[in-house]
Motif scaffolding. Structure first.
Motif: not given
Length: 529
Positions: A44-72
């Motif tokens: 599946t295509l990756v739109g951004d590999d530098r920034n985790t999906l979060s509630a606002g630029p400084r907010g908590p991260q969202l669980v639905q960013d499965t690509r970030a969790f896959e990487k970790l």
């Protein structure tokens, strides 16, 4: 959903869109794009590999960013258990070329004619120390070669697993875990301790004397991987087409010559570069100076095996050349550095249990017999049941078996027939020539040592062959470790072993570690051999 909840969702989504757009616009300065877009492990295509999906630029991260969790999650799991021994390794690809027709000795097809070429992968290693340890440490060097034999020469894999030293510490598999435990770091301090391993070697009763006389010479600190020999240590059986069995030992003779470090030179190199051996090998290959070794065999007819003053199947003994001269049968050249360390050097599975039945088989060596089981067992633990499917371990010839299931299976074996014997479906035919060789077994089943141990004679002969500088280095190297032993019983016992091997050897090491020569001589007189 409350208004506050909707505002949070909209804010987070909007922020993600803005950040993604900004990242896409900015690109990765100075980095050329590879062919095709970046995808997850599932394509599946990756739109951004530098920034985790979060509630606002400084907010908590969202669980639905499965690509970030896959990487970790992959990062957390991508290492595998370290090898218990031979953890620090360096690998290289190459080719072996046969010098002539060895069919009088073996039906192994890749040795059946001059010019026959076989793909090889070699893994050099230290034995005891951990994966990130310096390459300068005193330790045997593993010298393992995986032959990937073409189908036209019989096919399959043969692993010739050996060391740079031609003998070993022990002769029976049951002592191997104890030996390794004694040489590994103390389970309390996590520091290697001569008090522990000399306690073990002393308790062996002299079996390790030949190996210690070899290891504590400068052979124990080879200058480079290119400038050392390799030895099978164990005896093997070669079987001809006529089913004649011949016992052999193998040696890789460096065409670059032999060069070793003194203890001082090893310490100096370690301070400069503790990866020196790997760097030297790879620099040599990259520069086109491909290192090579000739493969030589010592041949001993089976009817002579029990007419010597030592047991030729004893791994603590070498075969003197006057008894079994060397014959050169081929040449190996290393010509390519692996593309990926983990996929090649770390994942390669060497095992003396991988041999060619009916052509090259293990001997009855009591230490080798244990390795036939323990090596593949530890590879299954490290790499999984289907470790033979990994590209570095996979044969270049076809695999026709009934193994289908398990993690890591490549799916090559399909269909309903996975049990091998059938009255209704076609099965793979067996090959009569690959039957194991026959041997007579007429003895009592017992737990007993070999009849002739001869623990000290070869160590004395080896000491006698050293020049004055080599003897001085041996004494200094041994005293550096043995002198740290607190127990006088252990110290005197070890000195008695060296004295039994060669009186001058024993006297010099006893003087260096403050042993009482009267006690040493008395203990030596009580030793057999």
């Amino acid at each position: 959903m409350t208004m506050a909840g909707r505002r949070l969702w909209v804010t987070a989504a909007a922020a993600a869109v803005v950040v993604a757009a900004a990242t896409a616009a900015a690109g990765h300065p100075g980095s050329p794009h590879a062919e095709g877009p970046y995808t997850s492990e599932f394509g599946t295509l990756v739109g951004d590999d530098r920034n985790t999906l979060s509630a606002g630029p400084r907010g908590p991260q969202l669980v639905q960013d499965t690509r970030a969790f896959e990487k970790l999650a992959r990062f957390n799991r991508e290492r595998i258990p370290e090898r218990v021994v031979h953890a620090r390794g360096t690998g290289a690809h190459g080719v072996f070329e046969s010098y002539g027709d060895q069919s009088a000795l073996t039906r192994a097809g890749f040795l059946g004619g001059a010019g026959r070429k076989t793909e090889v992968f070699v893994r050099f290693s230290t034995v005891i120390h951990s994966k990130g340890s310096p390459e300068t440490l005193r330790d045997p060097r593993g010298f393992a070669v995986k032959f990937k034999i073409a189908e036209k020469y019989g096919g399959g894999i043969w692993d010739l697993v050996g060391n740079n030293l031609d003998v070993f510490f022990i002769r029976d598999q049951v002592s191997f875990p104890d030996m390794v435990h004694s040489l590994k770091p103390d389970p309390v301090t996590n520091i290697q301790d001569p008090n522990r391993f000399f306690d073990f070697f002393g308790a062996l009763g002299g079996a390790a004397t030949n190996m210690l006389t070899t290891l504590y010479s400068d052979l124990g600190t080879p200058a480079t991987l290119r400038e050392m020999n390799g030895h099978s240590v164990h005896a093997y059986k070669l079987i001809s087409a006529e089913r004649k069995v011949t016992y052999v030992k193998f040696q890789w003779t460096s065409m670059q010559g032999i060069r070793n470090f003194t203890a001082a030179e090893a310490m100096h190199m370690q301070a400069r570069d503790f990866n020196h051996a790997t760097r030297d090998l790879y620099d040599s290959i990259h520069s086109g100076k491909n290192p090579s070794w000739e493969l030589r065999v010592q041949v001993m007819p089976s009817d002579r095996m029990y007419k010597l003053d030592f047991d030729p199947l004893d791994a603590t003994k070498r075969w003197p050349e006057w008894i079994a001269p060397f014959k050169t049968i081929g040449r190996m050249t290393l010509n390519r550095v692996p593309d990926n360390f983990f996929q090649a050097t770390e994942s390669v599975a060497m095992s003396p249990g991988t041999f060619l039945p009916g052509a090259i088989e293990p001997s009855e060596d009591k230490l080798l017999q244990g390795r036939l089981v323990s090596y593949p067992d530890t590879q299954r633990y490290r790499l999984g049941a289907n470790y033979a499917d990994l590209p570095i371990n996979r044969p270049v010839s076809p695999v026709r078996s009934y193994a289908q299931d398990g993690a890591g299976n490549n799916g090559a074996m399909k269909g309903t027939l996975n049990y091998g014997l059938s009255m209704t479906m076609p099965t793979f035919p067996t090959t009569h020539a690959a039957l194991f060789s026959e041997s007579k077994v007429c003895d009592v089943v017992t737990q007993a040592p070999i009849p002739v141990t001869a623990d000290f004679a070869q160590a004395g002969e080896l000491y006698n062959s050293y020049n004055w500088r080599e003897r001085a280095n041996l004494i200094a190297n041994l005293a550096g470790d043995l002198g740290q032993v607190r127990s006088m019983l252990v110290r005197n016992t070890m000195c008695s072993h060296f004295y039994k091997a060669h009186k001058q050897f024993g006297r010099r090491i006893a003087r260096a570690v403050d042993c009482d020569m009267k006690v040493v001589k008395k203990m030596a007189d009580a030793l057999d051999g």
